[in-house]
Scaffold this motif. Structure first.
Motif, mmCIF file in Angstrom:
data_model
loop_
_atom_site.group_PDB
_atom_site.id
_atom_site.type_symbol
_atom_site.label_atom_id
_atom_site.label_comp_id
_atom_site.label_asym_id
_atom_site.label_seq_id
_atom_site.Cartn_x
_atom_site.Cartn_y
_atom_site.Cartn_z
ATOM 1 N N SER A 170 35.450 43.293 50.895
ATOM 2 C CA SER A 170 34.283 43.031 51.778
ATOM 3 C C SER A 170 33.501 41.698 51.068
ATOM 4 O O SER A 170 32.358 41.650 51.131
ATOM 5 N N CYS A 171 34.193 40.734 50.226
ATOM 6 C CA CYS A 171 33.295 39.677 49.639
ATOM 7 C C CYS A 171 34.285 38.392 50.332
ATOM 8 O O CYS A 171 35.350 38.657 50.922
ATOM 9 N N SER A 172 33.476 37.283 49.771
ATOM 10 C CA SER A 172 34.236 36.027 50.136
ATOM 11 C C SER A 172 33.711 34.906 48.972
ATOM 12 O O SER A 172 32.497 34.967 48.680
ATOM 13 N N LEU A 173 34.557 34.277 48.801
ATOM 14 C CA LEU A 173 34.312 33.037 47.637
ATOM 15 C C LEU A 173 34.551 31.740 48.356
ATOM 16 O O LEU A 173 35.741 31.425 48.825
ATOM 17 N N THR A 174 33.621 31.151 48.392
ATOM 18 C CA THR A 174 33.414 29.457 48.833
ATOM 19 C C THR A 174 33.426 28.709 47.644
ATOM 20 O O THR A 174 32.733 28.749 46.602
ATOM 21 N N VAL A 175 34.507 27.795 47.654
ATOM 22 C CA VAL A 175 34.765 26.819 46.588
ATOM 23 C C VAL A 175 34.745 25.436 46.905
ATOM 24 O O VAL A 175 34.734 25.047 48.130
ATOM 25 N N TRP A 176 34.333 24.346 46.153
ATOM 26 C CA TRP A 176 34.266 22.946 46.299
ATOM 27 C C TRP A 176 35.001 22.225 45.351
ATOM 28 O O TRP A 176 35.007 22.661 44.023
ATOM 29 N N SER A 177 35.510 21.034 45.574
ATOM 30 C CA SER A 177 36.404 20.396 44.799
ATOM 31 C C SER A 177 35.510 19.696 44.012
ATOM 32 O O SER A 177 36.118 19.009 42.802
#
Length: 131
Positions: free
Chosen positions: A83-90
């Motif tokens: 039930s989670c989401s991880l957003t990443v940036w470069s």
């Protein structure tokens, strides 16, 4: 008899795929606090060794636009909690390429494409996690 042995060996091999990575449905830190994600410094060619070594715990609602320098561009595998989401940036400060990971295990970030020629292995410089 050979068929039974082959089936047992196959079952052990498939079990080995999840041997080291934590279960996304029960992802917790050492004090039993719920985690949003856990990111690992090195992955391995072998799935059962992809989630070994140093790791960075990510808590629900944690927003880190500038990842600590010891972790910048070093993450090679990750687990995102149920039930989670991880957003990443470069790039730091939420710049550059962006990717959203939903619940589950990513054994090799080198297999996750970033643009035409790149991948996400050793490319994370900021993140935001929600549950």
């Amino acid at each position: 008899m050979k068929v039974v042995i082959a089936l047992l060996l196959a079952a052990l091999c498939f079990e080995g795929l999840n041997a080291q990575c934590p279960d996304p449905s029960t992802l917790k830190d050492n004090e039993e606090n719920k985690l949003c994600a856990r990111m690992f410094e090195h992955s391995s060619y072998y799935y059962d060794q992809s989630c070994t070594g140093k790791f960075l715990d990510v808590y629900p609602s944690e927003d880190v636009p500038i990842i600590p320098w010891v972790w910048n561009d070093r993450i090679s595998s990750l687990v995102v909690g149920r039930s989670c989401s991880l957003t990443v940036w470069s790039r730091s400060k939420k710049q550059g390429s962006k990717k959203k990971f939903s619940a589950g295990i990513v054994y090799h970030l080198k297999d996750v494409k970033k643009g035409l020629f790149g991948d996400w292995n050793d490319s994370i410089s900021g993140y935001y996690c929600t549950c």
